[in-house]
Design a protein around this motif. Sequence first.
Motif, PDB file in Angstrom:
ATOM      1  N   GLY A   1       0.470  -0.526   0.436  1.00 48.95           N
ATOM      2  CA  GLY A   1       0.150   0.151  -0.253  1.00 48.95           C
ATOM      3  C   GLY A   1       1.017   1.302   0.630  1.00 48.95           C
ATOM      4  N   ALA A   2       1.852   0.914   0.849  1.00 52.03           N
ATOM      5  CA  ALA A   2       3.068   1.976   0.620  1.00 52.03           C
ATOM      6  C   ALA A   2       3.596   2.967  -0.347  1.00 52.03           C
ATOM      7  N   LEU A   3       4.466   1.253  -1.172  1.00 48.78           N
ATOM      8  CA  LEU A   3       4.791   1.564  -3.085  1.00 48.78           C
ATOM      9  C   LEU A   3       3.736   1.801  -3.335  1.00 48.78           C
ATOM     10  N   LEU A   4       1.881   1.593  -2.970  1.00 50.46           N
ATOM     11  CA  LEU A   4       1.378   1.836  -4.556  1.00 50.46           C
ATOM     12  C   LEU A   4       1.230   3.659  -4.484  1.00 50.46           C
ATOM     13  N   SER A   5       1.428   4.105  -3.169  1.00 48.29           N
ATOM     14  CA  SER A   5       0.739   5.020  -2.537  1.00 48.29           C
ATOM     15  C   SER A   5       2.158   6.071  -2.992  1.00 48.29           C
TER      16      SER A   5
ATOM     17  N   ILE B   1      -0.598   5.636  -7.669  1.00 50.30           N
ATOM     18  CA  ILE B   1      -1.236   5.247  -8.113  1.00 50.30           C
ATOM     19  C   ILE B   1      -3.045   4.857  -6.731  1.00 50.30           C
ATOM     20  N   TYR B   2      -2.524   4.885  -5.424  1.00 48.18           N
ATOM     21  CA  TYR B   2      -3.468   4.588  -4.757  1.00 48.18           C
ATOM     22  C   TYR B   2      -4.218   5.403  -4.680  1.00 48.18           C
ATOM     23  N   ASP B   3      -3.955   6.926  -5.199  1.00 47.58           N
ATOM     24  CA  ASP B   3      -4.973   7.978  -5.310  1.00 47.58           C
ATOM     25  C   ASP B   3      -6.211   7.374  -5.940  1.00 47.58           C
ATOM     26  N   VAL B   4      -5.444   7.342  -7.551  1.00 48.69           N
ATOM     27  CA  VAL B   4      -6.215   7.263  -8.734  1.00 48.69           C
ATOM     28  C   VAL B   4      -7.544   5.419  -7.860  1.00 48.69           C
ATOM     29  N   LEU B   5      -7.272   4.351  -7.057  1.00 52.16           N
ATOM     30  CA  LEU B   5      -8.176   3.308  -6.515  1.00 52.16           C
ATOM     31  C   LEU B   5      -8.709   4.022  -5.992  1.00 52.16           C
ATOM     32  N   LEU B   6      -8.405   5.127  -4.695  1.00 52.90           N
ATOM     33  CA  LEU B   6      -9.257   5.692  -4.125  1.00 52.90           C
ATOM     34  C   LEU B   6     -10.148   6.434  -5.066  1.00 52.90           C
ATOM     35  N   LYS B   7     -10.442   6.981  -6.078  1.00 53.64           N
ATOM     36  CA  LYS B   7     -11.252   7.665  -6.510  1.00 53.64           C
ATOM     37  C   LYS B   7     -12.134   6.614  -7.382  1.00 53.64           C
ATOM     38  N   ILE B   8     -11.532   5.689  -7.720  1.00 53.99           N
ATOM     39  CA  ILE B   8     -12.786   4.121  -9.056  1.00 53.99           C
ATOM     40  C   ILE B   8     -12.937   4.262  -7.792  1.00 53.99           C
TER      41      ILE B   8
ATOM     42  N   ASN C   1      -4.544   0.527   2.781  1.00 51.24           N
ATOM     43  CA  ASN C   1      -5.262   2.046   2.761  1.00 51.24           C
ATOM     44  C   ASN C   1      -4.209   1.832   4.551  1.00 51.24           C
ATOM     45  N   PHE C   2      -4.027   1.682   4.794  1.00 49.31           N
ATOM     46  CA  PHE C   2      -2.749   1.571   6.354  1.00 49.31           C
ATOM     47  C   PHE C   2      -1.910   2.535   6.167  1.00 49.31           C
ATOM     48  N   GLY C   3      -1.393   1.425   4.911  1.00 53.14           N
ATOM     49  CA  GLY C   3       0.498   1.857   4.552  1.00 53.14           C
ATOM     50  C   GLY C   3      -0.125   3.069   3.631  1.00 53.14           C
ATOM     51  N   HIS C   4      -0.854   3.792   2.950  1.00 52.39           N
ATOM     52  CA  HIS C   4      -1.122   4.657   2.013  1.00 52.39           C
ATOM     53  C   HIS C   4      -1.941   5.950   2.632  1.00 52.39           C
ATOM     54  N   ILE C   5      -2.447   6.120   4.189  1.00 56.25           N
ATOM     55  CA  ILE C   5      -2.149   6.981   4.387  1.00 56.25           C
ATOM     56  C   ILE C   5      -1.209   7.160   6.031  1.00 56.25           C
ATOM     57  N   LEU C   6      -0.728   6.414   6.066  1.00 55.80           N
ATOM     58  CA  LEU C   6       1.073   6.734   6.721  1.00 55.80           C
ATOM     59  C   LEU C   6       2.004   7.343   6.080  1.00 55.80           C
ATOM     60  N   PHE C   7       1.636   6.635   5.036  1.00 55.25           N
ATOM     61  CA  PHE C   7       2.889   7.805   3.860  1.00 55.25           C
ATOM     62  C   PHE C   7       2.200   9.044   3.054  1.00 55.25           C
ATOM     63  N   LYS C   8       1.241   9.145   2.780  1.00 55.93           N
ATOM     64  CA  LYS C   8       0.474  10.617   2.425  1.00 55.93           C
ATOM     65  C   LYS C   8       0.831  11.616   3.484  1.00 55.93           C
ATOM     66  N   GLY C   9       0.464  10.916   4.936  1.00 62.71           N
ATOM     67  CA  GLY C   9       0.276  11.768   6.121  1.00 62.71           C
ATOM     68  C   GLY C   9       2.095  12.073   5.917  1.00 62.71           C
ATOM     69  N   ALA C  10       2.865  11.507   5.777  1.00 63.71           N
ATOM     70  CA  ALA C  10       4.232  11.589   6.035  1.00 63.71           C
ATOM     71  C   ALA C  10       4.883  12.678   5.043  1.00 63.71           C
ATOM     72  N   TYR C  11       4.949  12.169   3.876  1.00 59.49           N
ATOM     73  CA  TYR C  11       4.826  13.220   2.577  1.00 59.49           C
ATOM     74  C   TYR C  11       4.353  14.977   2.595  1.00 59.49           C
ATOM     75  N   GLU C  12       2.862  15.045   3.508  1.00 56.97           N
ATOM     76  CA  GLU C  12       2.516  16.058   3.284  1.00 56.97           C
ATOM     77  C   GLU C  12       2.829  17.323   4.261  1.00 56.97           C
ATOM     78  N   GLY C  13       3.305  15.964   5.462  1.00 56.42           N
ATOM     79  CA  GLY C  13       4.279  16.706   6.283  1.00 56.42           C
ATOM     80  C   GLY C  13       5.594  17.575   5.626  1.00 56.42           C
ATOM     81  N   PHE C  14       6.004  16.851   5.038  1.00 59.27           N
ATOM     82  CA  PHE C  14       7.659  17.104   4.955  1.00 59.27           C
ATOM     83  C   PHE C  14       7.415  18.004   3.865  1.00 59.27           C
ATOM     84  N   LYS C  15       6.639  17.859   2.828  1.00 62.33           N
ATOM     85  CA  LYS C  15       6.258  19.249   2.020  1.00 62.33           C
ATOM     86  C   LYS C  15       6.563  20.508   2.787  1.00 62.33           C
TER      87      LYS C  15
END
Lengths: 116, 144
Positions: free
Chosen positions: A39-43, A47-54, A65-79
């Motif tokens: 999940g983290a790799l797909l994020s 790819i995972y955001d597209v999957l969530l939209k579909i 999804n756990f891996g996805h939201i961990l990665f998303k939170g970390a990346y947005e924080g880094f930005k």
Amino acid sequence: MIYINAFLTCGIICGIGQIILDNTKLTPGHLNSILVVIGALLSFFGIYDVLLKIAGAGASVPITNFGHILFKGAYEGFKQDGITGLLNNILSSTSGGLSTAIILAFIVAIFSKPKN
Amino acid sequence: MKLKEYQKIVNKNIKQENKIFNALISFLIGGLIGLLGQVFVTILENKFYMPLSECYMYLMILLVTISSVLTGLGIFDEIVSFCKCGLIIPTTGFAHSMTSAAMDNNEEGLIKGIGSNIFKLTGSIILYGITIAFFLALLKGVIM
């Protein structure tokens, strides 16, 4: 249409998981850890955001999804804030589910007796 | 009797699980959870006007609550042994393994029993999730 997509996405992930579990020596613990990493790799590749939209909740219910939201939170924080933001935000969006799981597990464990 | 012959007899008499049936049940149950989750999210979004990320969080909390309570009542183990991965891979499996790890050791007391065993099964998920998310986010942040 999104209902069919949700059914198919979540169903296919669970079906593939069961096939892996039946044909290899992996335990459910291995399988869940592998899925979180996937999940983290797909994020990571976006790819995972597209999957969530579909598929909507079909992609949000499995443990990937756990891996996805961990990665998303970390990346947005880094930005926003560099390494400080990364460390502060890595658990921010998972916090709801994780805290509920820990608190309920504790309460249930106090009030129940295991079957022997 | 040699070991190989013995192994053959054991393999013959072991109850063969039907792998196709297992995969099909997992597919149907998993799909059903995804479908019902989508219904729940749609209701929250359209009737209560919540943002989508909050809807997904409440869906996660709902699934965690249901599976924790059912595990405490002792019903969930039987359902999981029938549905297999259909309930292990969704978030229900995460809450189930955390609750049952805490429950199984609650006789040894609050610290040594519940405290040190609650993350026994789910610890690996949290560990590898956080580690991989940290390094991937660092990598993507530095590259982009």
